[in-house]
Write a protein that holds these residues in place. Structure first.
Motif, PDB file in Angstrom:
ATOM      1  N   GLU A 146     -18.343   4.389   6.014  1.00 50.27           N
ATOM      2  CA  GLU A 146     -18.144   5.824   6.238  1.00 50.27           C
ATOM      3  C   GLU A 146     -18.431   6.598   4.957  1.00 50.27           C
ATOM      4  OE1 GLU A 146     -14.671   5.491   9.664  1.00 50.27           O
ATOM      5  OE2 GLU A 146     -14.193   6.476   7.773  1.00 50.27           O
ATOM      6  N   PHE A 147     -18.681   7.868   5.105  1.00 49.58           N
ATOM      7  CA  PHE A 147     -19.007   8.693   3.948  1.00 49.58           C
ATOM      8  C   PHE A 147     -17.785   9.407   3.398  1.00 49.58           C
ATOM      9  CE2 PHE A 147     -20.494  12.650   1.962  1.00 49.58           C
ATOM     10  CZ  PHE A 147     -21.267  12.095   0.961  1.00 49.58           C
ATOM     11  N   PHE A 148     -17.056  10.091   4.283  1.00 48.23           N
ATOM     12  CA  PHE A 148     -15.920  10.879   3.808  1.00 48.23           C
ATOM     13  C   PHE A 148     -14.718   9.979   3.570  1.00 48.23           C
ATOM     14  CE2 PHE A 148     -18.487  14.045   6.096  1.00 48.23           C
ATOM     15  CZ  PHE A 148     -18.683  14.919   5.043  1.00 48.23           C
ATOM     16  N   LYS A 149     -13.947  10.354   2.552  1.00 46.68           N
ATOM     17  CA  LYS A 149     -12.727   9.595   2.292  1.00 46.68           C
ATOM     18  C   LYS A 149     -11.688   9.932   3.346  1.00 46.68           C
ATOM     19  CE  LYS A 149     -13.122   8.432  -2.465  1.00 46.68           C
ATOM     20  NZ  LYS A 149     -12.395   8.269  -3.729  1.00 46.68           N
ATOM     21  N   ARG A 150     -10.779   9.021   3.570  1.00 45.76           N
ATOM     22  CA  ARG A 150      -9.657   9.296   4.450  1.00 45.76           C
ATOM     23  C   ARG A 150      -8.372   9.082   3.666  1.00 45.76           C
ATOM     24  NH1 ARG A 150      -9.638   5.797   9.431  1.00 45.76           N
ATOM     25  NH2 ARG A 150     -11.876   5.995   9.697  1.00 45.76           N
ATOM     26  N   LYS A 151      -7.298   9.682   4.190  1.00 42.93           N
ATOM     27  CA  LYS A 151      -6.007   9.553   3.523  1.00 42.93           C
ATOM     28  C   LYS A 151      -5.489   8.137   3.670  1.00 42.93           C
ATOM     29  CE  LYS A 151      -3.999  14.092   3.327  1.00 42.93           C
ATOM     30  NZ  LYS A 151      -3.334  15.168   4.078  1.00 42.93           N
ATOM     31  N   THR A 152      -4.941   7.609   2.610  1.00 41.57           N
ATOM     32  CA  THR A 152      -4.284   6.304   2.691  1.00 41.57           C
ATOM     33  C   THR A 152      -2.899   6.488   3.293  1.00 41.57           C
ATOM     34  OG1 THR A 152      -5.549   5.281   0.926  1.00 41.57           O
ATOM     35  CG2 THR A 152      -3.311   4.452   1.260  1.00 41.57           C
ATOM     36  N   VAL A 200       0.856  -1.180   0.000  1.00 38.54           N
ATOM     37  CA  VAL A 200       0.000   0.000   0.000  1.00 38.54           C
ATOM     38  C   VAL A 200       0.896   1.235   0.000  1.00 38.54           C
ATOM     39  CG1 VAL A 200      -1.738   1.302   1.290  1.00 38.54           C
ATOM     40  CG2 VAL A 200      -1.868  -1.220   1.189  1.00 38.54           C
ATOM     41  N   ASN A 201       0.711   2.096  -1.009  1.00 36.62           N
ATOM     42  CA  ASN A 201       1.599   3.247  -1.155  1.00 36.62           C
ATOM     43  C   ASN A 201       0.834   4.410  -1.786  1.00 36.62           C
ATOM     44  OD1 ASN A 201       3.577   5.114  -1.715  1.00 36.62           O
ATOM     45  ND2 ASN A 201       5.064   3.581  -2.433  1.00 36.62           N
ATOM     46  N   PRO A 202       0.469   5.403  -0.936  1.00 40.41           N
ATOM     47  CA  PRO A 202      -0.321   6.526  -1.467  1.00 40.41           C
ATOM     48  C   PRO A 202       0.448   7.364  -2.486  1.00 40.41           C
ATOM     49  CG  PRO A 202       0.340   6.937   0.807  1.00 40.41           C
ATOM     50  CD  PRO A 202       0.718   5.519   0.503  1.00 40.41           C
ATOM     51  N   GLU A 203       1.770   7.213  -2.538  1.00 36.05           N
ATOM     52  CA  GLU A 203       2.595   8.008  -3.461  1.00 36.05           C
ATOM     53  C   GLU A 203       2.688   7.382  -4.846  1.00 36.05           C
ATOM     54  OE1 GLU A 203       3.467  10.955  -2.561  1.00 36.05           O
ATOM     55  OE2 GLU A 203       2.577  10.455  -0.606  1.00 36.05           O
TER      56      GLU A 203
END
Ligand code: MTE
Ligand code: MO
Length: 314
Positions: free
Chosen positions: A285-291, A266-269
């Motif tokens: 959940e409704f809102f996205k969260r940062k990976t 898993v790599n958000p970059e």
């Protein structure tokens, strides 16, 4: 993944989790507003907090995040052997027989053997661990697994010094797995880990979740869990564990080598070629969260990849 490949990217944005979410938010909102709503009567299967696995850190490997409901975890699945829609594994797996089950250990290993499942798991101490999971498609869950560290198995079967990788194979049973009659993927599903990844204390062989045996849709009776990697590394319904000196091709890598690499950390970059990996939506959940880098497990795993170019080794 197949779904996005057909260009229907938005389907995942309107999938059933919105229903759960809306129900749950409605219930919360209603009780906050002081409306004495008997949610269990109105929504018999809804996510009431009392039917959840308790959150909280009991062991060093536990996430303290809110755990997804049993219903979320067992009705929103990827298991293409039963179809490509998230609801297919729960809907199409009633005919699957996880008992009796045998597991074959072979390759570069001192103690190759074929076990029945009961004998296979008997030597190990089962633990419950709350892990985050992040699917490459952009959704995530928090799941209370029950299982034992893969490293405990390796200590027992003793891979030889030649063994640099371990590969896993899913059962091939087209009569019980309707998806295997279609060529969604090359069957049987296969996955692999480098030996240090296999030995990492986070890596689990799971036999249960929520304190119960694994439901078929989650990979009964035995599946892999590597919480710092995208969900597809977590191969389900394992019948074979093989030790080898060569990096194996893996099912999603065979299917689309430019999109799914061997490591799949898993790599958000590092974006997927067709979508960003910077954020995720937790089911419910409704809102996205940062990976998070390595899905939040960087402290435990980053050193295994020191000096590697994670753009190349995606
Ligand atoms: N054999 C097999 N294993 C599989 C899959 C699959 O299609 N077949 N899907 C993978 C994917 S993409 C994910 S995200 C996880 C989902 O696990 P869960 O349904 O238990 O959440 O299983 C992985 N293991
Ligand atoms: Mo996935």
């Amino acid at each position: 993944m197949l779904i996005k490949r057909t260009g229907d990217l938005k389907t995942s944005e309107i999938t059933p989790e919105h229903l759960y979410l809306n129900r749950r938010d409605f219930i919360r909102g209603a009780s906050a507003a002081g409306i004495g709503l008997a949610s269990s009567l109105v929504f018999p299967d809804s996510a009431r907090s009392d039917d959840r696995w308790p959150r909280g850190k009991k062991g060093p490997y536990d996430s303290d995040e809110e755990v997804n409901t049993f219903k979320d975890i067992t009705t929103y699945n990827n298991f293409y052997e039963f179809g490509v829609d998230k609801s297919d594994p729960a809907a199409n797996s009633a005919g699957f027989q996880p008992k009796p089950w045998t597991v074959r250990i072979d390759g570069d290993v001192k103690k190759p053997a074929t076990y029945n499942l009961e004998d296979f798991i008997k030597p190990y101490k089962l633990e419950d661990r709350i892990y985050r999971m992040r699917c490459v498609e952009g959704w995530s869950m928090v799941i209370p697994w029950r299982g034992f560290p893969l490293s405990d198995l390796l200590k027992k079967v003793e891979p030889t010094s030649r063994a640099k990788f371990v590969t896993f194979e899913t059962v091939y049973r087209p009569a019980q797995m309707p998806g295997q009659k279609q060529r969604f993927l090359e069957w049987p599903y296969i996955e692999g880990l480098r030996m240090d990844e296999a030995l990492n204390p986070l890596t689990l062989l799971a036999v249960g979740l929520y304190g119960k045996d694994l439901p078929t849709q989650n990979g009964a009776p035995l599946r892999l869990v590597t919480p710092w990697k995208y969900g597809f590394k977590g191969i389900k319904s394992i019948v074979k564990i093989n030790f080898t000196d060569k990096e194996p091709r893996t099912t999603w890598n065979i299917s689309a080598p430019g999109e799914y690499g061997f490591y799949s950390n898993v790599n958000p970059e590092v974006d997927h070629p067709r979508w960003s990996q910077k954020s995720e939506r937790r089911i419910g959940e409704f809102f996205k969260r940062k990976t998070l880098m390595f899905n939040g497990y960087a402290d435990q795993v980053a050193s295994m990849y020191a000096g590697m170019d994670l753009r190349k080794n995606f």
